[in-house]
Each structure stands twice: as structure tokens, then as C-alpha cells.
Design a protein around this motif. Sequence first.
Motif, PDB file in Angstrom:
ATOM      1  N   ASN A   4       0.841  -1.184   0.000  1.00 44.12           N
ATOM      2  CA  ASN A   4       0.000   0.000   0.000  1.00 44.12           C
ATOM      3  C   ASN A   4       0.878   1.237   0.000  1.00 44.12           C
ATOM      4  O   ASN A   4       1.923   1.278   0.630  1.00 44.12           O
ATOM      5  CB  ASN A   4      -0.901   0.003   1.237  1.00 44.12           C
ATOM      6  CG  ASN A   4      -1.931  -1.096   1.178  1.00 44.12           C
ATOM      7  OD1 ASN A   4      -2.358  -1.480   0.103  1.00 44.12           O
ATOM      8  ND2 ASN A   4      -2.327  -1.588   2.333  1.00 44.12           N
ATOM      9  N   ARG A   5       0.411   2.252  -0.711  1.00 50.32           N
ATOM     10  CA  ARG A   5       1.159   3.496  -0.784  1.00 50.32           C
ATOM     11  C   ARG A   5       0.249   4.650  -0.407  1.00 50.32           C
ATOM     12  O   ARG A   5      -0.957   4.581  -0.584  1.00 50.32           O
ATOM     13  CB  ARG A   5       1.686   3.709  -2.200  1.00 50.32           C
ATOM     14  CG  ARG A   5       2.770   2.718  -2.563  1.00 50.32           C
ATOM     15  CD  ARG A   5       3.102   2.803  -4.049  1.00 50.32           C
ATOM     16  NE  ARG A   5       4.196   1.948  -4.391  1.00 50.32           N
ATOM     17  CZ  ARG A   5       4.121   0.637  -4.530  1.00 50.32           C
ATOM     18  NH1 ARG A   5       2.990   0.020  -4.339  1.00 50.32           N
ATOM     19  NH2 ARG A   5       5.171  -0.067  -4.855  1.00 50.32           N
ATOM     20  N   LYS A   6       0.842   5.716   0.085  1.00 47.55           N
ATOM     21  CA  LYS A   6       0.107   6.923   0.429  1.00 47.55           C
ATOM     22  C   LYS A   6       0.599   8.025  -0.496  1.00 47.55           C
ATOM     23  O   LYS A   6       1.798   8.272  -0.599  1.00 47.55           O
ATOM     24  CB  LYS A   6       0.353   7.297   1.893  1.00 47.55           C
ATOM     25  CG  LYS A   6      -0.328   8.565   2.316  1.00 47.55           C
ATOM     26  CD  LYS A   6      -1.819   8.368   2.350  1.00 47.55           C
ATOM     27  CE  LYS A   6      -2.501   9.616   2.874  1.00 47.55           C
ATOM     28  NZ  LYS A   6      -3.940   9.507   2.799  1.00 47.55           N
ATOM     29  N   VAL A   8       0.084  12.081  -1.424  1.00 49.39           N
ATOM     30  CA  VAL A   8      -0.459  13.380  -1.044  1.00 49.39           C
ATOM     31  C   VAL A   8      -0.100  14.346  -2.159  1.00 49.39           C
ATOM     32  O   VAL A   8       1.066  14.478  -2.528  1.00 49.39           O
ATOM     33  CB  VAL A   8       0.123  13.867   0.302  1.00 49.39           C
ATOM     34  CG1 VAL A   8      -0.382  15.255   0.644  1.00 49.39           C
ATOM     35  CG2 VAL A   8      -0.212  12.875   1.402  1.00 49.39           C
ATOM     36  N   ARG A  20      -2.038  16.576   6.149  1.00 48.72           N
ATOM     37  CA  ARG A  20      -2.157  15.206   5.645  1.00 48.72           C
ATOM     38  C   ARG A  20      -0.832  14.460   5.765  1.00 48.72           C
ATOM     39  O   ARG A  20      -0.804  13.290   6.153  1.00 48.72           O
ATOM     40  CB  ARG A  20      -2.643  15.210   4.194  1.00 48.72           C
ATOM     41  CG  ARG A  20      -4.090  15.701   4.081  1.00 48.72           C
ATOM     42  CD  ARG A  20      -4.606  15.653   2.693  1.00 48.72           C
ATOM     43  NE  ARG A  20      -4.710  14.244   2.270  1.00 48.72           N
ATOM     44  CZ  ARG A  20      -4.867  13.880   1.007  1.00 48.72           C
ATOM     45  NH1 ARG A  20      -4.947  14.782   0.051  1.00 48.72           N
ATOM     46  NH2 ARG A  20      -4.946  12.611   0.703  1.00 48.72           N
ATOM     47  N   ILE A  21       0.261  15.141   5.446  1.00 49.17           N
ATOM     48  CA  ILE A  21       1.580  14.510   5.587  1.00 49.17           C
ATOM     49  C   ILE A  21       1.880  14.254   7.062  1.00 49.17           C
ATOM     50  O   ILE A  21       2.405  13.205   7.432  1.00 49.17           O
ATOM     51  CB  ILE A  21       2.679  15.372   4.922  1.00 49.17           C
ATOM     52  CG1 ILE A  21       2.483  15.380   3.407  1.00 49.17           C
ATOM     53  CG2 ILE A  21       4.072  14.868   5.298  1.00 49.17           C
ATOM     54  CD1 ILE A  21       3.399  16.334   2.661  1.00 49.17           C
ATOM     55  N   TRP A  24       0.100  11.170   8.253  1.00 52.80           N
ATOM     56  CA  TRP A  24       0.774   9.987   7.735  1.00 52.80           C
ATOM     57  C   TRP A  24       2.056   9.705   8.512  1.00 52.80           C
ATOM     58  O   TRP A  24       2.349   8.560   8.856  1.00 52.80           O
ATOM     59  CB  TRP A  24       1.078  10.193   6.249  1.00 52.80           C
ATOM     60  CG  TRP A  24       1.770   9.050   5.627  1.00 52.80           C
ATOM     61  CD1 TRP A  24       1.219   7.895   5.176  1.00 52.80           C
ATOM     62  CD2 TRP A  24       3.182   8.936   5.393  1.00 52.80           C
ATOM     63  NE1 TRP A  24       2.196   7.068   4.677  1.00 52.80           N
ATOM     64  CE2 TRP A  24       3.399   7.687   4.791  1.00 52.80           C
ATOM     65  CE3 TRP A  24       4.262   9.776   5.621  1.00 52.80           C
ATOM     66  CZ2 TRP A  24       4.667   7.268   4.425  1.00 52.80           C
ATOM     67  CZ3 TRP A  24       5.518   9.346   5.259  1.00 52.80           C
ATOM     68  CH2 TRP A  24       5.703   8.096   4.663  1.00 52.80           C
ATOM     69  N   MET A  25       2.802  10.752   8.825  1.00 45.76           N
ATOM     70  CA  MET A  25       4.056  10.570   9.550  1.00 45.76           C
ATOM     71  C   MET A  25       3.804  10.036  10.964  1.00 45.76           C
ATOM     72  O   MET A  25       4.557   9.199  11.458  1.00 45.76           O
ATOM     73  CB  MET A  25       4.838  11.893   9.627  1.00 45.76           C
ATOM     74  CG  MET A  25       5.401  12.329   8.286  1.00 45.76           C
ATOM     75  SD  MET A  25       6.555  11.139   7.593  1.00 45.76           S
ATOM     76  CE  MET A  25       7.850  11.174   8.800  1.00 45.76           C
ATOM     77  N   ALA A  27       1.350   8.100  11.848  1.00 51.35           N
ATOM     78  CA  ALA A  27       1.016   6.674  11.684  1.00 51.35           C
ATOM     79  C   ALA A  27       2.269   5.850  11.438  1.00 51.35           C
ATOM     80  O   ALA A  27       2.426   4.753  12.003  1.00 51.35           O
ATOM     81  CB  ALA A  27       0.030   6.501  10.529  1.00 51.35           C
ATOM     82  N   VAL A  28       3.183   6.353  10.652  1.00 56.05           N
ATOM     83  CA  VAL A  28       4.432   5.638  10.360  1.00 56.05           C
ATOM     84  C   VAL A  28       5.285   5.495  11.617  1.00 56.05           C
ATOM     85  O   VAL A  28       5.854   4.441  11.880  1.00 56.05           O
ATOM     86  CB  VAL A  28       5.223   6.361   9.243  1.00 56.05           C
ATOM     87  CG1 VAL A  28       6.631   5.830   9.118  1.00 56.05           C
ATOM     88  CG2 VAL A  28       4.490   6.240   7.922  1.00 56.05           C
TER      89      VAL A  28
END
Length: 97
Positions: A4-6, A8, A20-21, A24-25, A27-28
Motif C-alpha cells: 500500500n502506498r500513500k 499526497v 495530511r503529511i 501519515w508521519m 502513523a508511520v
Amino acid sequence: MRLNRKVVVGHWSDPEVQDRIGAWMRAVRGWSDLQGARFARFGDNMRQVAVTEGDKVASEMRFGYSVNGYGVGDLVARINDVSPEAVTRLCAEYEER
């Protein structure tokens, strides 16, 4: 590899793109922390029983880590092995950080 890729889209200075970034960060970072984590479950009265181990294996496959079960007596024995001085030193170390 079917990973899976994200993606933005937008300019880096746009607050919405930064939000949004940032999400994501976070979550990572959480995922990365879990990679070296160790988990234990206490008080499980059906440890090493075939009927319940199937659920445990399914959970391990889904979440990607194992959770071992121990009796409360095992926890009490470990706690009793720790000296009050060691607890005081560790608390002082936490306060320094």
C-alpha cells in the motif's frame, strides 16, 4: 510487491497538505515503534490451550506481533525481585529526561 502506498498531492507550503503529511508521519512512527515492541498478557486462565491458541495465532497474523500470556503469579514473582532502590533510581532517571 503489492505494498500500500500513500500519495499526497499539493504544494508543500499548503496547510492542508502539511496536515495530511503530518497524519501519515504519525502513523508511520507508531508502526515503527511497534516493530521492536514486546507485549505480555496477564491473568489469562487458558494459556497454551489448543482451543484458544487458534484465536491467538489469528491475531498474531493480523497484527504482525505475538502476545504471550502469563499468570498473575509470574508477574508477582518478577515484581518481588525488584528492589525499592532500583525503582527509585528508575524514577529519578525518568524525571531527568
